[in-house]
Scaffold this motif. Structure first.
Motif, short mmCIF file in Angstrom:
data_model
loop_
_atom_site.label_atom_id
_atom_site.label_comp_id
_atom_site.label_asym_id
_atom_site.label_seq_id
_atom_site.Cartn_x
_atom_site.Cartn_y
_atom_site.Cartn_z
N GLN A 96 0.83 -1.21 0.00
CA GLN A 96 0.00 0.00 0.00
C GLN A 96 0.86 1.26 0.00
O GLN A 96 0.63 2.19 -0.78
CB GLN A 96 -0.90 -0.01 1.22
CG GLN A 96 -1.75 1.25 1.39
CD GLN A 96 -2.59 1.20 2.67
OE1 GLN A 96 -3.05 0.13 3.08
NE2 GLN A 96 -2.76 2.34 3.29
N ASP A 97 1.87 1.31 0.89
CA ASP A 97 2.72 2.50 0.97
C ASP A 97 3.59 2.67 -0.26
O ASP A 97 3.98 3.79 -0.61
CB ASP A 97 3.58 2.44 2.22
CG ASP A 97 2.78 2.76 3.49
OD1 ASP A 97 1.57 3.00 3.36
OD2 ASP A 97 3.38 2.75 4.59
N ALA A 98 3.94 1.55 -0.91
CA ALA A 98 4.75 1.63 -2.12
C ALA A 98 3.90 1.92 -3.36
O ALA A 98 4.44 2.30 -4.41
CB ALA A 98 5.51 0.33 -2.33
N GLY A 99 2.59 1.75 -3.23
CA GLY A 99 1.70 1.97 -4.36
C GLY A 99 1.81 0.90 -5.42
O GLY A 99 1.63 1.17 -6.61
N VAL A 100 2.09 -0.34 -4.98
CA VAL A 100 2.24 -1.45 -5.92
C VAL A 100 1.43 -2.64 -5.41
O VAL A 100 0.89 -2.62 -4.30
CB VAL A 100 3.72 -1.85 -6.09
CG1 VAL A 100 4.55 -0.69 -6.61
CG2 VAL A 100 4.31 -2.36 -4.77
N SER A 101 1.37 -3.70 -6.20
CA SER A 101 0.65 -4.91 -5.81
C SER A 101 1.53 -5.77 -4.90
O SER A 101 2.74 -5.55 -4.78
CB SER A 101 0.28 -5.72 -7.05
OG SER A 101 1.44 -6.23 -7.69
N LEU A 102 0.90 -6.77 -4.27
CA LEU A 102 1.67 -7.71 -3.44
C LEU A 102 2.71 -8.44 -4.28
O LEU A 102 3.84 -8.67 -3.83
CB LEU A 102 0.72 -8.72 -2.79
CG LEU A 102 -0.35 -8.17 -1.83
CD1 LEU A 102 -1.20 -9.31 -1.28
CD2 LEU A 102 0.29 -7.39 -0.69
N GLU A 103 2.30 -8.79 -5.50
CA GLU A 103 3.23 -9.49 -6.40
C GLU A 103 4.43 -8.60 -6.74
O GLU A 103 5.56 -9.09 -6.87
CB GLU A 103 2.52 -9.91 -7.68
CG GLU A 103 1.47 -11.00 -7.50
CD GLU A 103 0.18 -10.49 -6.86
OE1 GLU A 103 -0.61 -11.33 -6.40
OE2 GLU A 103 -0.02 -9.24 -6.83
N ASP A 104 4.18 -7.30 -6.87
CA ASP A 104 5.27 -6.38 -7.18
C ASP A 104 6.25 -6.25 -6.01
O ASP A 104 7.46 -6.10 -6.22
CB ASP A 104 4.73 -5.00 -7.55
CG ASP A 104 4.13 -4.96 -8.94
OD1 ASP A 104 4.50 -5.81 -9.77
OD2 ASP A 104 3.28 -4.09 -9.20
N VAL A 105 5.73 -6.30 -4.79
CA VAL A 105 6.63 -6.26 -3.62
C VAL A 105 7.58 -7.45 -3.67
O VAL A 105 8.79 -7.30 -3.48
CB VAL A 105 5.82 -6.27 -2.31
CG1 VAL A 105 6.77 -6.44 -1.11
CG2 VAL A 105 5.02 -5.00 -2.15
#
Length: 203
Positions: A96-105
């Motif tokens: 959420q804080d990175a503004g990306v999906s779980l897969e992107d993390v």
């Protein structure tokens, strides 16, 4: 940079940045001057301990006075791969804080190559640099009283693995079954300053 006496047979090098501290450690480790009993890198420092009477401290001072500490020397570091299950309690918060999906993390964390800058906090705990920008996030406002061993976390510019149960305020994104510290092993710590580390998703 500034040298400070640290007892009779040691000196502490205060560095201007983490980059300088890593480069200083790499330069001394690569040159391997005789008489060095121990090197202990920190976030902004390098402790050099000499064998009494060896003159190693003077040699290290001369070595680093002409070294390019903005660019660590090339070497042949050990490479260690840690299998991680990305199921951490803070994974959604990080996304959420990175503004990306779980897969992107997961992709961001596993695509990077990390360097053990220094160790501390607990036996076997390595502070790994190389964390991608979107994952550079602050610690939790309130630390947990109990973090399970093998927990993989991020905080600021670092990522790392908790080697044993302890309090901790890093954001947890997964866990590994790798043993980070075993007092019966030689050496007891899996990670050492200068090592290269990769994380691999275990599904």
């Amino acid at each position: 940079m500034r040298w400070r006496a640290y007892g009779e047979h040691a000196a502490l090098l205060d560095c201007a940045s983490l980059t300088q501290a890593i480069a200083a450690h790499a330069a001394v480790s690569s040159a391997r001057p005789s008489g060095i009993a121990e090197l202990v890198p920190g976030a902004r420092s390098l402790l050099v301990v000499e064998t009494p009477g060896s003159g190693a401290l003077a040699a290290v001072r001369d070595l680093l006075s002409g070294a390019d500490l903005e660019h660590p020397p090339d070497g042949e570091p050990r490479e260690i791969t840690l299998d991680v299950t990305y199921d951490g309690e803070d994974l959604e918060l990080v996304a959420q804080d990175a503004g990306v999906s779980l897969e992107d993390v997961v992709r961001l964390h596993t695509d990077a190559v990390y360097t053990v800058a220094f160790t501390g906090f607990a036996p076997g705990f390595g502070y790994l640099t190389g964390l991608p920008g979107p994952l550079r996030q602050p610690r939790l406002p309130s630390p947990r009283t109990r973090v399970p061993p093998g927990s993989v976390g991020i905080a600021g510019e670092f990522t790392g693995v908790y080697p044993r149960v302890s309090p901790g305020g890093w954001r947890l994104i997964g866990h590994t079954r790798a043993v980070l510290f075993d007092p019966r092993a030689d050496p007891p710590a899996l990670l050492a300053p200068g090592d290269r580390v990769r994380f691999r998703s275990a599904g």
